[in-house]
Design a protein around this motif. Structure first.
Motif, PDB file in Angstrom:
ATOM      1  N   GLU A   1      -4.619  12.667 -15.630  1.00  0.00           N
ATOM      2  CA  GLU A   1      -3.984  13.283 -14.830  1.00  0.00           C
ATOM      3  C   GLU A   1      -2.642  13.304 -15.138  1.00  0.00           C
ATOM      4  N   HIS A   2      -1.747  14.425 -15.777  1.00  0.00           N
ATOM      5  CA  HIS A   2       0.004  14.630 -15.947  1.00  0.00           C
ATOM      6  C   HIS A   2       0.324  13.374 -17.182  1.00  0.00           C
ATOM      7  N   THR A   3      -0.693  14.211 -17.529  1.00  0.00           N
ATOM      8  CA  THR A   3      -0.247  14.178 -19.164  1.00  0.00           C
ATOM      9  C   THR A   3       0.444  14.527 -19.803  1.00  0.00           C
ATOM     10  N   GLU A   4       0.951  15.194 -19.555  1.00  0.00           N
ATOM     11  CA  GLU A   4       2.644  16.533 -19.568  1.00  0.00           C
ATOM     12  C   GLU A   4       3.631  14.917 -19.265  1.00  0.00           C
ATOM     13  N   MET A   5       3.799  14.575 -17.980  1.00  0.00           N
ATOM     14  CA  MET A   5       4.353  13.520 -17.921  1.00  0.00           C
ATOM     15  C   MET A   5       4.464  12.703 -18.840  1.00  0.00           C
ATOM     16  N   LEU A   6       3.338  11.718 -19.356  1.00  0.00           N
ATOM     17  CA  LEU A   6       3.405  10.922 -19.823  1.00  0.00           C
ATOM     18  C   LEU A   6       4.201  11.152 -21.150  1.00  0.00           C
ATOM     19  N   ARG A   7       3.679  12.629 -21.499  1.00  0.00           N
ATOM     20  CA  ARG A   7       4.370  13.458 -22.884  1.00  0.00           C
ATOM     21  C   ARG A   7       6.106  13.116 -23.337  1.00  0.00           C
ATOM     22  N   ASN A   8       6.356  13.030 -21.676  1.00  0.00           N
ATOM     23  CA  ASN A   8       8.084  13.700 -21.414  1.00  0.00           C
ATOM     24  C   ASN A   8       8.487  12.545 -21.630  1.00  0.00           C
TER      25      ASN A   8
ATOM     26  N   PHE B   1       3.060  12.555  -7.903  1.00  0.00           N
ATOM     27  CA  PHE B   1       3.650  12.386  -8.579  1.00  0.00           C
ATOM     28  C   PHE B   1       4.656  10.686  -9.020  1.00  0.00           C
ATOM     29  N   ILE B   2       5.060  10.141  -8.334  1.00  0.00           N
ATOM     30  CA  ILE B   2       5.779   9.262  -8.110  1.00  0.00           C
ATOM     31  C   ILE B   2       4.925   7.932  -8.785  1.00  0.00           C
ATOM     32  N   GLU B   3       4.211   7.668  -8.502  1.00  0.00           N
ATOM     33  CA  GLU B   3       2.690   6.358  -9.160  1.00  0.00           C
ATOM     34  C   GLU B   3       2.625   6.654 -10.375  1.00  0.00           C
ATOM     35  N   TYR B   4       1.912   8.209 -10.571  1.00  0.00           N
ATOM     36  CA  TYR B   4       1.844   8.828 -12.111  1.00  0.00           C
ATOM     37  C   TYR B   4       3.386   7.810 -13.075  1.00  0.00           C
ATOM     38  N   LEU B   5       3.858   8.411 -12.018  1.00  0.00           N
ATOM     39  CA  LEU B   5       5.390   7.876 -12.736  1.00  0.00           C
ATOM     40  C   LEU B   5       5.754   6.403 -13.230  1.00  0.00           C
ATOM     41  N   ALA B   6       5.333   5.107 -11.758  1.00  0.00           N
ATOM     42  CA  ALA B   6       5.789   4.053 -12.607  1.00  0.00           C
ATOM     43  C   ALA B   6       4.345   3.246 -13.084  1.00  0.00           C
ATOM     44  N   LEU B   7       3.313   4.139 -13.753  1.00  0.00           N
ATOM     45  CA  LEU B   7       1.481   3.999 -14.016  1.00  0.00           C
ATOM     46  C   LEU B   7       2.301   4.444 -15.577  1.00  0.00           C
TER      47      LEU B   7
ATOM     48  N   LEU C   1       1.036  -1.587   0.199  1.00  0.00           N
ATOM     49  CA  LEU C   1       0.593  -0.116   0.171  1.00  0.00           C
ATOM     50  C   LEU C   1       1.141   1.156  -0.143  1.00  0.00           C
ATOM     51  N   SER C   2       0.472   1.911  -0.686  1.00  0.00           N
ATOM     52  CA  SER C   2       1.621   3.345  -0.624  1.00  0.00           C
ATOM     53  C   SER C   2       1.187   5.160  -0.660  1.00  0.00           C
ATOM     54  N   THR C   3       0.911   5.812  -0.269  1.00  0.00           N
ATOM     55  CA  THR C   3      -0.095   6.753   0.045  1.00  0.00           C
ATOM     56  C   THR C   3       0.915   7.950  -1.791  1.00  0.00           C
ATOM     57  N   PHE C   4      -1.185   8.054  -2.227  1.00  0.00           N
ATOM     58  CA  PHE C   4      -1.322   8.193  -3.330  1.00  0.00           C
ATOM     59  C   PHE C   4      -1.808   9.428  -3.161  1.00  0.00           C
TER      60      PHE C   4
END
Length: 375
Positions: A278-285, A217-223, A53-56
């Motif tokens: 959420e964080h679509t710019e992160m995905l693009r980058n 940020f971290i959870e979306y990075l992993a996703l 379980l990880s804080t989100f």
């Protein structure tokens, strides 16, 4: 005959275009307007692959006492019980936990003065996604009326989480679909993309405090990490799986996958109604810049601050996994040789030193990830 009533609908704004986090912030404001005594809202995510379980998400007047916190679900019997037998749990005096062995998260909440809690597990198609928590500084805060309202509110938030989860899943399914219908071999093995996500989370967690990275940020990075090479669906198998070195022309074709990947992401976001993810710019980058080097020697020539943090993390994770495991053009390297190579690349200003240090300082975690997802 009475005239119709036109009442203010605090939830009406949810029908407007906004991202997931904006929706959660709006919902929490509505809840606080209704019940000011609900002073904390949190979501934690469950990863069935490692049982963590990880804080989100965290919303409160105070800073989170659990930033970057992870714990195994089976180490928290009270939450494990809710996962096994779903129910809404209300504890109107959290001091009752003092008579038991306190978990880290319960101790942290008690130290900040929280005295009442409401907990709900979130499921999707029978699978546990995580838990939602509401807390109050007041003992005996959650009356029957408040519980009924908060229960409905929590389920609404849960459905938003499911929707966001499905948006990422649709993007991942798009890659698999495009690969399958073209009759191509898989661009990346399932084990590779799972290790990539785990390495990315490990690196980001190590940097979290220094760079003040949010849990989201971290959870979306992993996703998003498994999608880094989405553009490779446009590269022929003869190049992707070539046993020997690539020719100059083949290498130029290989390099094109980052721009192709960015185009695929842009089109998918537009045509598959994923624009409010959420964080679509992160995905693009991640897709566009994960082969960049800080000294400008990467695929696109970006350098220094032009290479986003998320791409720096994914670059290190990708190279780490490529070196540790067998590829069509190389055998697996031992960990000490891999670590030496990463350090040399950081010294030459190719890779981010802080990201490399996050790997070098956690050899056991690297080993654990390798064993969890064997090639």
């Amino acid at each position: 005959m009475e005239d119709p009533l036109y009442l203010n609908d605090p939830y009406q704004a949810l029908g407007q275009k906004m991202h997931f986090m904006q929706r959660l912030e709006r919902l929490y404001r509505v809840l606080r307007e209704q019940y000011e005594g609900v002073q904390r809202f949190a979501l934690v995510l469950y990863n069935p692959e490692d049982g963590l379980l990880s804080t989100f998400v965290y919303e409160s007047d105070d800073t989170s006492p659990l930033l970057g916190y992870s714990v195994r679900l089976d180490d928290v019997p009270s939450l494990q019980a809710l996962a096994d037998k779903p129910a809404l749990r209300v504890v109107n005096d959290m001091r009752c936990f003092r008579h038991k062995s306190l978990s880290v998260h319960t101790a942290a909440l008690l130290s900040q003065g929280y005295r009442a809690s409401l907990t709900m597990p979130v499921f999707h198609d029978g699978a546990l996604l995580g838990f939602l928590f509401l807390n109050s500084l007041q003992r005996h805060y959650f009356s029957e009326q408040k519980i009924a309202y908060c229960n409905l509110w929590a389920h609404l938030v849960g459905q938003l989480l499911v929707r966001e989860h499905d948006a990422v899943a649709r993007m991942q399914a798009l890659v698999k679909f495009a690969t399958d219908v073209s009759g191509r071999r898989s661009v990346e093995t399932d084990a590779h993309v799972r290790r990539m996500a785990a390495y990315a989370r490990m690196i980001a967690r190590a940097l979290q405090k220094k760079l003040q990275l949010s849990d989201a940020f971290i959870e979306y990075l992993a996703l998003f990490a498994p999608l880094h090479d989405i553009g490779k669906i446009a590269i022929p198998d003869s190049i992707l799986h070539k046993a020997g070195p690539l020719t100059a022309d083949e290498f130029e074709r290989m390099k094109s996958h980052v721009k192709v990947g960015r185009d695929i992401v842009d089109q998918a976001l537009e045509h598959f109604a994923l624009g409010d993810m959420e964080h679509t710019e992160m995905l693009r980058n991640i897709v566009q810049y994960h082969h960049e080097k800080l000294n400008g020697s990467g695929y696109l020539g970006a350098e220094g601050d032009d290479v986003p943090l998320e791409a720096r993390i994914i670059a290190v994770a990708d190279i780490l996994d490529a070196l540790l495991n067998r590829r069509s053009y190389k055998e697996a390297w031992p960990q000490d040789k891999v670590f030496a190579e990463l350090q040399q690349m950081a010294a030459h200003n190719e890779l981010d030193q802080a990201c490399v240090d996050a790997v070098l300082k956690h050899p056991q975690q690297v080993d654990d990830i390798q064993r969890r997802y064997p090639s």
